[in-house]
Structure formats: C-alpha cells, structure tokens
Design an enzyme around this catalytic site. Structure first.
Site, PDB file in Angstrom:
ATOM      1  N   ASP A  22      -4.828  12.473   5.440  1.00  0.00           N
ATOM      2  CA  ASP A  22      -4.317  11.337   4.690  1.00  0.00           C
ATOM      3  C   ASP A  22      -3.065  11.831   3.964  1.00  0.00           C
ATOM      4  O   ASP A  22      -2.843  13.041   3.833  1.00  0.00           O
ATOM      5  CB  ASP A  22      -5.377  10.856   3.696  1.00  0.00           C
ATOM      6  CG  ASP A  22      -4.907   9.686   2.855  1.00  0.00           C
ATOM      7  OD1 ASP A  22      -4.259   8.783   3.409  1.00  0.00           O
ATOM      8  OD2 ASP A  22      -5.170   9.695   1.641  1.00  0.00           O
ATOM      9  N   ASP A  24      -1.219  10.065   0.738  1.00  0.00           N
ATOM     10  CA  ASP A  24      -1.199   9.893  -0.718  1.00  0.00           C
ATOM     11  C   ASP A  24      -2.438  10.509  -1.360  1.00  0.00           C
ATOM     12  O   ASP A  24      -3.560  10.105  -1.075  1.00  0.00           O
ATOM     13  CB  ASP A  24      -1.128   8.401  -1.071  1.00  0.00           C
ATOM     14  CG  ASP A  24       0.090   7.733  -0.447  1.00  0.00           C
ATOM     15  OD1 ASP A  24       1.167   8.349  -0.465  1.00  0.00           O
ATOM     16  OD2 ASP A  24      -0.043   6.599   0.051  1.00  0.00           O
ATOM     17  N   GLY A  66      -6.853   3.770  -0.264  1.00  0.00           N
ATOM     18  CA  GLY A  66      -7.016   4.087   1.152  1.00  0.00           C
ATOM     19  C   GLY A  66      -6.876   2.911   2.090  1.00  0.00           C
ATOM     20  O   GLY A  66      -6.804   3.099   3.306  1.00  0.00           O
ATOM     21  N   ARG A  69      -2.221  -2.327   2.428  1.00  0.00           N
ATOM     22  CA  ARG A  69      -1.788  -2.995   1.194  1.00  0.00           C
ATOM     23  C   ARG A  69      -2.343  -4.410   1.049  1.00  0.00           C
ATOM     24  O   ARG A  69      -2.892  -4.782   0.015  1.00  0.00           O
ATOM     25  CB  ARG A  69      -0.266  -3.026   1.138  1.00  0.00           C
ATOM     26  CG  ARG A  69       0.301  -3.519  -0.181  1.00  0.00           C
ATOM     27  CD  ARG A  69       1.789  -3.792  -0.047  1.00  0.00           C
ATOM     28  NE  ARG A  69       2.468  -2.695   0.661  1.00  0.00           N
ATOM     29  CZ  ARG A  69       3.560  -2.850   1.380  1.00  0.00           C
ATOM     30  NH1 ARG A  69       4.107  -4.054   1.506  1.00  0.00           N
ATOM     31  NH2 ARG A  69       4.126  -1.827   1.977  1.00  0.00           N
ATOM     32  N   SER A 144      -0.621   3.367   4.191  1.00  0.00           N
ATOM     33  CA  SER A 144       0.626   2.944   3.554  1.00  0.00           C
ATOM     34  C   SER A 144       1.726   2.665   4.571  1.00  0.00           C
ATOM     35  O   SER A 144       1.925   3.420   5.524  1.00  0.00           O
ATOM     36  CB  SER A 144       1.103   4.019   2.577  1.00  0.00           C
ATOM     37  OG  SER A 144       2.371   3.678   2.048  1.00  0.00           O
ATOM     38  N   ASN A 146       4.673   2.870   3.584  1.00  0.00           N
ATOM     39  CA  ASN A 146       5.728   3.726   3.047  1.00  0.00           C
ATOM     40  C   ASN A 146       5.584   5.172   3.500  1.00  0.00           C
ATOM     41  O   ASN A 146       6.317   6.038   3.027  1.00  0.00           O
ATOM     42  CB  ASN A 146       5.719   3.696   1.515  1.00  0.00           C
ATOM     43  CG  ASN A 146       5.930   2.308   0.957  1.00  0.00           C
ATOM     44  OD1 ASN A 146       5.011   1.693   0.439  1.00  0.00           O
ATOM     45  ND2 ASN A 146       7.139   1.799   1.066  1.00  0.00           N
ATOM     46  N   ASP A 202      -8.815  11.872   0.400  1.00  0.00           N
ATOM     47  CA  ASP A 202      -9.178  11.825  -1.018  1.00  0.00           C
ATOM     48  C   ASP A 202      -9.776  10.479  -1.409  1.00  0.00           C
ATOM     49  O   ASP A 202     -10.336  10.347  -2.498  1.00  0.00           O
ATOM     50  CB  ASP A 202      -7.961  12.100  -1.909  1.00  0.00           C
ATOM     51  CG  ASP A 202      -6.970  10.948  -1.894  1.00  0.00           C
ATOM     52  OD1 ASP A 202      -6.658  10.450  -0.780  1.00  0.00           O
ATOM     53  OD2 ASP A 202      -6.504  10.547  -2.971  1.00  0.00           O
TER      54      ASP A 202
END
Length: 253
Positions: A22, A24, A66, A69, A144, A146, A202
């Site tokens: 992952d 972020d 996770g 969006r 994401s 991004n 996470d």
C-alpha cells in the site's frame, strides 16, 4: 506463515516471489495528509448540512481508510443515514454528489501535497533497497487516485513497474478494498501467485483485502489503527515501522 510462526522466525521478504505495498501510511506519510483533508471536508460539510455526530478520526479508520475516495464519501454519509446522488467523476467540487464531494476532498489533499511535499519513510526506503538488491519484484496497490503524483513527489516512482491505484481501479472496474480485486490485479501484472507473494498494509480494509486474496504473508503496519485490530483483520504479523524488518526482524505477532 502463521502468527505463531512469526514469533520465532524473522520475516524475510526476499523469500517471496513479489511484495505488494500500500502507499499512504506504508511507503509515505501521506495518510496524515489524507486524514487532515478528510477532516477539513467533513467538518465543513457536516456544519453546512447540520449532520451529527461530528466527524472524528474513528470515522476515518472505520469508513474511509484504504478505500477508493468516492466509496469513502458514501460510507461516511451512510453512517449518518445521509444519502445523496452518486453523480459522475467529472462533477465539480461544488456539486453535492458523492463524486463532487470526493473531488472537493481531493482539492484539500492536492493543495497540501504541493505546498509541503512528501518523502518516503526511511524504514520503507530501506526495505525497497533490500528488495531491489535481491531482485524481488514490487508493486504499489493504492486506492488513491493521487498515487502516481505522490510516488513522483517522493522520488520513488521509478521503483515500481506495477502501480494499481484508484485510476486503474476505475478504468478496470475493480472493486474497492476490502475486496481483493486490486491486490489480485497487481499480482497478475507481476505474474506471481498470491500465495507466493507478500502484502504490506496499514489500513484495516487493505489488510482484509490482502487476506481475502490469499496472499502468503500479510504484514500490518501500525500507524495508529492498533495492532490487535490489524491482526483481527487478517495480518500475520504487525510492525510499527518497516525498518523493523531490516534491523531486527522484530514485530508484534
């Protein structure tokens, strides 16, 4: 590898055919940037719409962390018994649709990222160095949209030949975490079997995603959600930082 095994055995990620990360909160501290962006979004939205109770950090971990969006927007609103039209990804940030509200949140995130920048966690960079030296393929699996910009800003985009992010998920119609679709897609792109690959997450939804995909090792990185919660979600081992895997092999199983 079971949790009982990890009490006795150092985790060697190079023993796996590939490692899927992952982004972020695992490779970069952008989870905090996302958290602040979501808080800003829902503080304003809840005040304008007179929604109670107030949005809290617990909402982030339970409904947003996770996930893609728009799924996160819908989950938070649904938790307050609020339903709005889904809309379209092209909706402007001012639109009171799920997509419009999600795009509004992205404005907060992009502004913070471009103003403050981002750097990878030193421990995560050390793990990536170790895997590169061993020739172990790696991928990023992030909900994401991004992800590419974050990886480039952090200076590590060239480390990953495979990136399955929110853009890919939307294009390929992949279900959001905790469904296993995104992790399984990355494994296919790397041409590895899930049970011969490791996944590092996470977020509870991400751990559940990797566990549901049948990955051979699921490592939870505890950035605040809690080791017990990560284990309950399916993590085989929990670390405070990926540096643990290259320094001492320590973890909390």
């Amino acid at each position: 590898m079971s949790a009982s095994d990890t009490r006795k055995t150092r985790i060697d990620l190079t023993a796996y055919d590939a490692v899927l990360f992952d982004l972020d909160g695992v490779l970069t501290p952008t989870a905090q940037v996302h958290m602040h962006a979501w808080q800003s979004l829902f503080d304003g939205l809840f005040a304008a719409w007179d929604i109670t109770p107030a949005y809290t950090e617990r909402d982030y971990y339970e409904h947003v962390d996770g996930k893609k969006r728009y799924d996160g927007v819908a989950a938070v609103l649904r938790s307050r018994s609020v339903e709005v039209k889904w809309g379209d990804p092209s909706d402007p940030p001012e639109a009171d649709t799920v997509c419009g509200i999600g795009n509004r949140k992205n404005g907060y995130f992009e502004s913070a990222l471009r103003t403050d920048g981002i750097a990878p966690y030193p421990g995560s960079l050390r793990v990536l160095d170790l895997l590169r030296e061993a020739g172990t393929p790696v991928a990023v699996v992030s909900s994401s949209k991004n992800a590419d910009e974050v990886l480039r800003t952090a200076g590590i985009r060239d480390r990953f030949g495979v990136v399955v992010d929110g853009v890919v998920a939307e294009r390929e119609d992949l279900a959001s975490k905790p469904a296993p679709d995104m992790f399984l897609a990355a494994a296919r792109m790397l041409q590895v079997e899930p049970d011969r690959a490791a996944a590092v997450e996470d977020a509870l939804s991400g751990v559940r995603s990797a566990a549901a995909g049948g990955f051979g090792l699921v490592i939870g990185v505890d950035r605040g959600v809690g080791a017990d919660a990560l284990r309950a979600a399916g993590a085989d081992a929990v670390v405070d930082d990926l540096a643990d895997l290259v320094e001492t092999g320590s973890h909390r199983s």
